[in-house]
Write a protein that holds these residues in place. Structure first.
Motif, PDB file in Angstrom:
ATOM      1  N   LEU A  56      -3.078  -2.600   7.188  1.00 33.48           N
ATOM      2  CA  LEU A  56      -3.195  -1.139   7.213  1.00 33.48           C
ATOM      3  C   LEU A  56      -2.268  -0.491   6.186  1.00 33.48           C
ATOM      4  O   LEU A  56      -1.295   0.178   6.529  1.00 33.48           O
ATOM      5  N   PHE A  57      -2.592  -0.704   4.911  1.00 35.88           N
ATOM      6  CA  PHE A  57      -1.841  -0.074   3.838  1.00 35.88           C
ATOM      7  C   PHE A  57      -2.633   1.122   3.324  1.00 35.88           C
ATOM      8  O   PHE A  57      -3.807   1.307   3.645  1.00 35.88           O
ATOM      9  N   GLU A  58      -1.978   1.913   2.473  1.00 34.15           N
ATOM     10  CA  GLU A  58      -2.641   3.104   1.930  1.00 34.15           C
ATOM     11  C   GLU A  58      -3.897   2.735   1.147  1.00 34.15           C
ATOM     12  O   GLU A  58      -4.922   3.410   1.241  1.00 34.15           O
ATOM     13  N   HIS A 105       0.503  -0.769  -4.819  1.00 36.84           N
ATOM     14  CA  HIS A 105       0.301   0.168  -3.715  1.00 36.84           C
ATOM     15  C   HIS A 105      -0.276   1.508  -4.155  1.00 36.84           C
ATOM     16  O   HIS A 105      -0.850   2.233  -3.346  1.00 36.84           O
ATOM     17  N   ASP A 106      -0.129   1.859  -5.445  1.00 35.83           N
ATOM     18  CA  ASP A 106      -0.722   3.127  -5.880  1.00 35.83           C
ATOM     19  C   ASP A 106      -1.532   2.997  -7.170  1.00 35.83           C
ATOM     20  O   ASP A 106      -2.005   3.997  -7.714  1.00 35.83           O
ATOM     21  N   ALA A 107      -1.704   1.765  -7.647  1.00 39.17           N
ATOM     22  CA  ALA A 107      -2.519   1.479  -8.837  1.00 39.17           C
ATOM     23  C   ALA A 107      -2.015   2.183 -10.091  1.00 39.17           C
ATOM     24  O   ALA A 107      -2.767   2.403 -11.030  1.00 39.17           O
ATOM     25  N   SER A 108      -0.727   2.526 -10.130  1.00 40.31           N
ATOM     26  CA  SER A 108      -0.171   3.162 -11.324  1.00 40.31           C
ATOM     27  C   SER A 108       0.327   2.092 -12.291  1.00 40.31           C
ATOM     28  O   SER A 108       0.639   0.968 -11.901  1.00 40.31           O
ATOM     29  N   PHE A 150       4.832 -11.964  -0.789  1.00 36.43           N
ATOM     30  CA  PHE A 150       3.854 -11.155  -0.056  1.00 36.43           C
ATOM     31  C   PHE A 150       2.846 -12.044   0.669  1.00 36.43           C
ATOM     32  O   PHE A 150       2.428 -11.750   1.793  1.00 36.43           O
ATOM     33  N   THR A 151       2.452 -13.143   0.032  1.00 33.90           N
ATOM     34  CA  THR A 151       1.498 -14.061   0.653  1.00 33.90           C
ATOM     35  C   THR A 151       2.066 -14.645   1.949  1.00 33.90           C
ATOM     36  O   THR A 151       1.361 -14.766   2.957  1.00 33.90           O
ATOM     37  N   TYR A 154       4.221  -5.505   0.016  1.00 33.05           N
ATOM     38  CA  TYR A 154       3.070  -5.054  -0.778  1.00 33.05           C
ATOM     39  C   TYR A 154       3.515  -4.004  -1.794  1.00 33.05           C
ATOM     40  O   TYR A 154       3.073  -4.009  -2.951  1.00 33.05           O
ATOM     41  N   ASN A 155       4.406  -3.121  -1.372  1.00 34.70           N
ATOM     42  CA  ASN A 155       4.880  -2.063  -2.267  1.00 34.70           C
ATOM     43  C   ASN A 155       5.732  -2.599  -3.410  1.00 34.70           C
ATOM     44  O   ASN A 155       5.946  -1.906  -4.408  1.00 34.70           O
TER      45      ASN A 155
END
Length: 412
Positions: A38-40, A112-115, A133-134, A142-143
Motif C-alpha cells: 500500500l504505497f502511493e 516513490h514519486d517517479a521524479s 527493499f526485496t 521503497y522511498n
C-alpha cells in the motif's frame, strides 16, 4: 471479455475484433494492483486502471501479440535463439555503474514519486537499496529506491556470463523496419535498460517527437496504455500541454479515440512509432531494453506530428509556456532531427522518395524551432538581467548595512 465492432461508418480494421471495454480483464488487473504493498504509487496505479474501466469509448486490449498492417504499434515475439536476461543480468549492469555517477546522465528515478534525481551515486549503492527493499518491502525502504531508467548495456562478465550484453541487439530490430525500400537508423549511443520496481507508474507522456522506439521486454508485468499520434489525439495533448501528470492521464484516456492497452509479461518486442503517447503501470518488477530509432516506416506519423507541432497556434502555445517546457520541446525536436541528420550525412547515394519526404518533414520544423529558440533566448536574457539586478540590490544592501555600522561606531 466484452468486445465490440468498430463504430458505424468506420472502415473495418484488422484489429476491430479486439475493441471493447474489457471489464473483466481490467478487474483482474485491479485485483493484482490492490494486492501490491500500500504505497502511493500503488494507489495511483489503481486510479490508472479505474480510469480505463470508466472510459466510455471502446479500446483495444491484448495480452497476446499485436501485429496489424494498419496499426503502427506492434507487440512481436521475442527473437528465437536469443538469451533472455534475468534480474541478475540487469543488476550486474547497474552494479557496474562507477561511484560518482551523475543521476541525470542515467535518468536516475526516485521510485516513490517517479521524479528524476540529480544526486551522485554508485551502482553498488543502487543494488544494495534494491536488495534491501526485496528483503524488507516496507514503504520506508521503497522511498529510498533510486534506480536508473537508462542503464548502459554492459558486456557479459567473463566469469559469470551475467549482463544484458549477452543479447545480440541487431537481432532485436524487427525485419519490417529493415525491409527493402525502408530506411532505419538508431541512436549512436545504443541501447539501455529500464528497470522498474513494482508498484510503478509513469503517467501519460511521449518520449520522442520524430523518432520511435524499439523495446525488448525481458521479465515482469507491465500494462502499456498507448496511442499512436493522429489528428484526433494530437490536439488533445497540445491543448493542455499534457506532460507527465496523473490528472492528465485520466483526461487523456477519456478524450482520445484510438487507445491500445498491451500487457507485457513474457519476453517480447514492443515497437512504438514517433510521438506515441503512453502511460505504463508496472505490476511486477520488470525490465526492458530499448533504443531511440528512426525509420521511413513511420513517415505518416512524422507528417501528422509536424503538422500539429508547427501550426501557428501551437508554435505560439509553446512560446507561452515556461522556459523549462520550451527547452524540453527544443531538446525533443533537436535530438530526433539530429538522428536523421547524422544518417543523411553518411548517405553515399541519392535519397529515395521517402527519404526526401523525411527531409521535407524536418524542414517544416525550421520556422517553429527558430521562434522557440528566439523566445528561449529572450527569457534567458530576462532571467540573467533579473539575476544581475538582484545581485546588485544585495550588494547595495550590504553597503548600506556596512555604512550604518560605521556611523553607529563613530557615534560611540
Amino acid at each position: 471479455m466484452q468486445a465490440s465492432s468498430s463504430r458505424s461508418g468506420d472502415v473495418p480494421r484488422s484489429y476491430s475484433h479486439l475493441l471493447g471495454h474489457h471489464t473483466e480483464a481490467i478487474d483482474a488487473l485491479l485485483e493484482k494492483c490492490r494486492a501490491l504493498p500500500l504505497f502511493e504509487r500503488q494507489e495511483q496505479g489503481i486510479l490508472f486502471l479505474e480510469a480505463l474501466k470508466t472510459r466510455e469509448r471502446p479500446f483495444v486490449y491484448t495480452e497476446g501479440f499485436f501485429d496489424h498492417p494498419d496499426h503502427p504499434i506492434k507487440k512481436l515475439p521475442y527473437p528465437k535463439g536469443q538469451p533472455v536476461p534475468a534480474i541478475a543480468d540487469v543488476l550486474h549492469d547497474i552494479d557496474a555503474l562507477p561511484p560518482g555517477t551523475e543521476g541525470r546522465s542515467i535518468d536516475l528515478i526516485t521510485s516513490h514519486d517517479a521524479s528524476i534525481s540529480s544526486q551522485t551515486v554508485s551502482g553498488n549503492q543502487m543494488v544494495d537499496t534494491f536488495l534491501n527493499f526485496t528483503l524488507h518491502p516496507t514503504e520506508e525502504n521503497y522511498n529510498l529506491l533510486r534506480l536508473p531508467f537508462s542503464t548502459p548495456v554492459c558486456s557479459p562478465c567473463t566469469t559469470t556470463s551475467r549482463g544484458v550484453g549477452k543479447v545480440d541487439t541487431e537481432k532485436m530490430v524487427p525485419l519490417y523496419l529493415l525491409k527493402k525500400g525502408e530506411t532505419f537508423t538508431s541512436e549512436e549511443k545504443g541501447w539501455s535498460t529500464v528497470f522498474v520496481v513494482s508498484p510503478g507508474l509513469t503517467p501519460i507522456h511521449q518520449d520522442h517527437t520524430y523518432s520511435g522506439q524499439v523495446m525488448v521486454h525481458f521479465f515482469g508485468e507491465k500494462v502499456w496504455a498507448v496511442s499512436a499520434p493522429d489528428d484526433q489525439n494530437m490536439p488533445v495533448f497540445l491543448s493542455d500541454m499534457a506532460f507527465c501528470d496523473d490528472e492528465n492521464t485520466k483526461e487523456f484516456f477519456d478524450k482520445v479515440e484510438n487507445l491500445v492497452v498491451i500487457v507485457c509479461k513474457e519476453p517480447c518486442l514492443l515497437i512504438l512509432p514517433p510521438h506515441c503517447f503512453h502511460a505504463v503501470l508496472t505490476l511486477d518488477t520488470a525490465a526492458h531494453m530499448g533504443t531511440r530509432s528512426a525509420s521511413t516506416v513511420w513517415l505518416e506519423q512524422m507528417k501528422i506530428v509536424a503538422k500539429h507541432w508547427t501550426s501557428p497556434k501551437n508554435v505560439d502555445l509553446v512560446k507561452k509556456q515556461d522556459s523549462r517546457y520550451i527547452r524540453r520541446a527544443l531538446a525533443d525536436h533537436f535530438f530526433d532531427i539530429q538522428l536523421w541528420v547524422v544518417w543523411f550525412r553518411n548517405l553515399n547515394r541519392p535519397p529515395t522518395r521517402k527519404e526526401q519526404e523525411v527531409v521535407g518533414v524536418l524542414l517544416q520544423c525550421r520556422n517553429a524551432l527558430t521562434e522557440w529558440v528566439e523566445e528561449f533566448d529572450v527569457r534567458r536574457e530576462i532571467g540573467r538581467q533579473e539575476e544581475r539586478e538582484r545581485m546588485e540590490e544585495e550588494r547595495e544592501e550590504k553597503k548600506d548595512k556596512k555604512g550604518k555600522g560605521k556611523n553607529k561606531r563613530a557615534k560611540h
